[in-house]
Write an enzyme that holds these catalytic residues in place. Structure first.
Site, PDB file in Angstrom:
ATOM      1  N   CYS A 189      23.423  47.582  31.925  1.00  0.00           N
ATOM      2  CA  CYS A 189      24.579  47.327  32.782  1.00  0.00           C
ATOM      3  C   CYS A 189      25.778  48.215  32.439  1.00  0.00           C
ATOM      4  CB  CYS A 189      24.921  45.832  32.764  1.00  0.00           C
ATOM      5  SG  CYS A 189      25.930  45.353  34.196  1.00  0.00           S
ATOM      6  N   HIS A 207      20.376  42.085  32.053  1.00  0.00           N
ATOM      7  CA  HIS A 207      21.098  41.614  30.872  1.00  0.00           C
ATOM      8  C   HIS A 207      20.283  40.676  30.020  1.00  0.00           C
ATOM      9  CE1 HIS A 207      25.228  42.817  30.939  1.00  0.00           C
ATOM     10  NE2 HIS A 207      25.323  42.611  32.238  1.00  0.00           N
TER      11      HIS A 207
HETATM   12  N1  GLN Z   1      31.773  46.192  34.681  1.00  0.00           N
HETATM   13  C1  GLN Z   1      30.584  46.527  35.305  1.00  0.00           C
HETATM   14  C2  GLN Z   1      30.371  45.935  36.687  1.00  0.00           C
HETATM   15  O1  GLN Z   1      30.771  44.815  37.001  1.00  0.00           O
HETATM   16  C3  GLN Z   1      29.477  46.139  34.362  1.00  0.00           C
HETATM   17  C4  GLN Z   1      29.352  44.657  34.179  1.00  0.00           C
HETATM   18  C5  GLN Z   1      28.340  44.244  33.186  1.00  0.00           C
HETATM   19  O2  GLN Z   1      27.971  44.953  32.229  1.00  0.00           O
HETATM   20  N2  GLN Z   1      27.883  43.043  33.383  1.00  0.00           N
HETATM   21  O3  GLN Z   1      29.798  46.617  37.487  1.00  0.00           O
END
Ligand code: GLN
Length: 242
Positions: free
Chosen positions: A94, A194
């Site tokens: 992510c 994740h």
């Molecule tokens: N900030 C990024 C987004 O919302 C990554 C979020 C995350 O790692 N969950 O796209």
């Protein structure tokens, strides 16, 4: 045999227990009598990636991604680009996956210039792409079906020469539009998945470990493990998603 695993930015990029993937990799190695040495590389640590066999980068919100920018551009950016080209295996999730691309423009118009190790960019959207999802890995990533959890507002777009990690079966993946999920380049595995990605997806975990072992030792074999509990969790989630 041993793998030296680098956990990059564990202080800022570690959402939803992403770090558990390191424990999963280490344990699956140890069960086979293979050593695992973990080194944490927080903000402010030396940039060098020499001496590592695998790098793990977790996810983080827009805020944490902005916090690490200065440190990233103090040498880790060059170091990561060179290591990627040299074939060092990376698993990036992510926010960490977005960080390997060229840039991330948040929904409110703030731009994070990242490192361009992968030919991709990300643009924030008004929709949060959130939930359990599944995807089918491409041939170059072992072909297994992965169940994961995504939560991002960024839509990621791959350059024309870049292969996705897989194809979305349910959920959003890179952008909710083109059916692609993650990215696969050299020995980099980038994904939006994740948390307990690897414990629930032992085939992908072993594929990544084997990639690192083969790069280090030329040839390697991973004896099969008793994955009944892991596969039961995997199959149950897949059933719910279908
Ligand atoms: N900030 C990024 C987004 O919302 C990554 C979020 C995350 O790692 N969950 O796209």
């Amino acid at each position: 045999m041993e793998l030296r695993i680098c956990h990059m930015y564990p202080d800022v990029l570690n959402l939803y227990g992403d770090g558990g993937n390191i424990r999963c990799m280490s344990q699956r190695l140890r069960w086979r009598g293979i050593g695992a040495e973990i080194t944490r590389l927080p903000i402010g640590s030396a940039a060098s990636l020499s001496g590592y066999d695998l790098v793990f980068i977790g996810g983080g919100q827009d805020f944490e991604q902005q916090v690490l920018l200065e440190d990233l551009h103090r040498g880790k950016d060059r170091e990561i680009r060179a290591a990627v080209e040299d074939g060092l295996p990376f698993l990036a999730i992510c926010g960490g996956y977005q960080m390997l691309g060229s840039y991330y423009e948040t929904y409110d118009g703030q731009r994070c210039d990242f490192i361009g190790a992968l030919d991709l960019y990300t643009v924030g959207s008004s929709t949060r792409m959130i939930g359990n999802y599944s995807f089918q890995c491409g041939e170059s990533s072992g072909g297994s079906v992965v169940v994961g959890f995504e939560n991002h507002s960024g839509k990621t777009w791959l350059g024309s020469g870049l292969q996705p990690l897989g194809t979305v079966l349910s959920g959003y993946g890179n952008n909710g539009q083109d059916g692609s999920e993650g990215a696969r380049y050299q020995n980099v595995f980038g994904t939006y998945s994740h948390g307990p990605l690897l414990p629930k997806n032992p085939a992908l975990c072993d594929f990544i470990l084997l990639t690192a072992l083969e790069r280090k030792y030329g040839a390697a074999e991973l004896v099969p493990l008793d994955d009944r509990a892991e596969l039961a969790a995997h199959d149950e989630m897949l059933k719910r998603l279908r």
